[in-house]
Design a protein around this motif. Structure first.
Motif, PDB file in Angstrom:
ATOM      1  N   ASP A  37       0.811  -1.219   0.000  1.00  0.00           N
ATOM      2  CA  ASP A  37       0.000   0.000   0.000  1.00  0.00           C
ATOM      3  C   ASP A  37       0.842   1.265   0.000  1.00  0.00           C
ATOM      4  O   ASP A  37       0.552   2.212  -0.707  1.00  0.00           O
ATOM      5  CB  ASP A  37      -0.939   0.032   1.209  1.00  0.00           C
ATOM      6  CG  ASP A  37      -2.014  -1.031   1.124  1.00  0.00           C
ATOM      7  OD1 ASP A  37      -2.363  -1.414  -0.013  1.00  0.00           O
ATOM      8  OD2 ASP A  37      -2.486  -1.486   2.173  1.00  0.00           O
ATOM      9  N   GLU A  41       0.916   4.481  -2.724  1.00  0.00           N
ATOM     10  CA  GLU A  41       0.617   5.872  -2.371  1.00  0.00           C
ATOM     11  C   GLU A  41       1.764   6.782  -2.797  1.00  0.00           C
ATOM     12  O   GLU A  41       1.540   7.877  -3.306  1.00  0.00           O
ATOM     13  CB  GLU A  41       0.378   6.004  -0.866  1.00  0.00           C
ATOM     14  CG  GLU A  41      -0.893   5.328  -0.402  1.00  0.00           C
ATOM     15  CD  GLU A  41      -0.994   5.257   1.110  1.00  0.00           C
ATOM     16  OE1 GLU A  41      -0.180   5.904   1.801  1.00  0.00           O
ATOM     17  OE2 GLU A  41      -1.889   4.557   1.590  1.00  0.00           O
ATOM     18  N   ARG A  45       1.888   9.968  -5.448  1.00  0.00           N
ATOM     19  CA  ARG A  45       2.491  11.296  -5.193  1.00  0.00           C
ATOM     20  C   ARG A  45       3.474  11.645  -6.298  1.00  0.00           C
ATOM     21  O   ARG A  45       3.517  12.769  -6.769  1.00  0.00           O
ATOM     22  CB  ARG A  45       3.192  11.315  -3.830  1.00  0.00           C
ATOM     23  CG  ARG A  45       2.244  11.462  -2.659  1.00  0.00           C
ATOM     24  CD  ARG A  45       2.963  11.882  -1.385  1.00  0.00           C
ATOM     25  NE  ARG A  45       4.097  11.046  -1.038  1.00  0.00           N
ATOM     26  CZ  ARG A  45       4.039   9.938  -0.289  1.00  0.00           C
ATOM     27  NH1 ARG A  45       2.878   9.538   0.194  1.00  0.00           N
ATOM     28  NH2 ARG A  45       5.123   9.246  -0.011  1.00  0.00           N
TER      29      ARG A  45
END
Length: 85
Positions: A37, A41, A45
């Motif tokens: 995970d 993420e 970004r």
């Protein structure tokens, strides 16, 4: 794809976002990101930053004098890197 274990680096994630990987390497990065995970993420970004940087670059490059100076400096840097390789 084979069952080899691939070491995925941040550079791979950047290349993935930029669409610069071979299909095998792209699948390896996708598998790696799907299993974690936090890196996913982080990749999101990077993607947002990438789009932001491209927008800034496009705006800066509208100034042809500034673009020429940036291109000159980048070429000089590439020559220095090539000379040291």
């Amino acid at each position: 794809m084979d069952n080899k274990v691939y070491l995925i680096t941040e550079q791979d994630v950047h290349a993935y976002i930029d669409g610069e990987l071979t299909s095998d390497r792209r699948r390896a990065v996708e598998n790696f990101l799907a299993e974690r995970d936090l890196p996913l993420e982080r990749a999101a970004r990077y993607l947002r930053n990438n789009f932001d940087l491209r927008a800034v670059k496009d705006e800066i490059y509208k100034d042809t004098v500034l673009k020429a100076e940036i291109d000159r400096l980048l070429a000089k840097r590439r020559q220095r890197i090539s000379a040291n390789a």
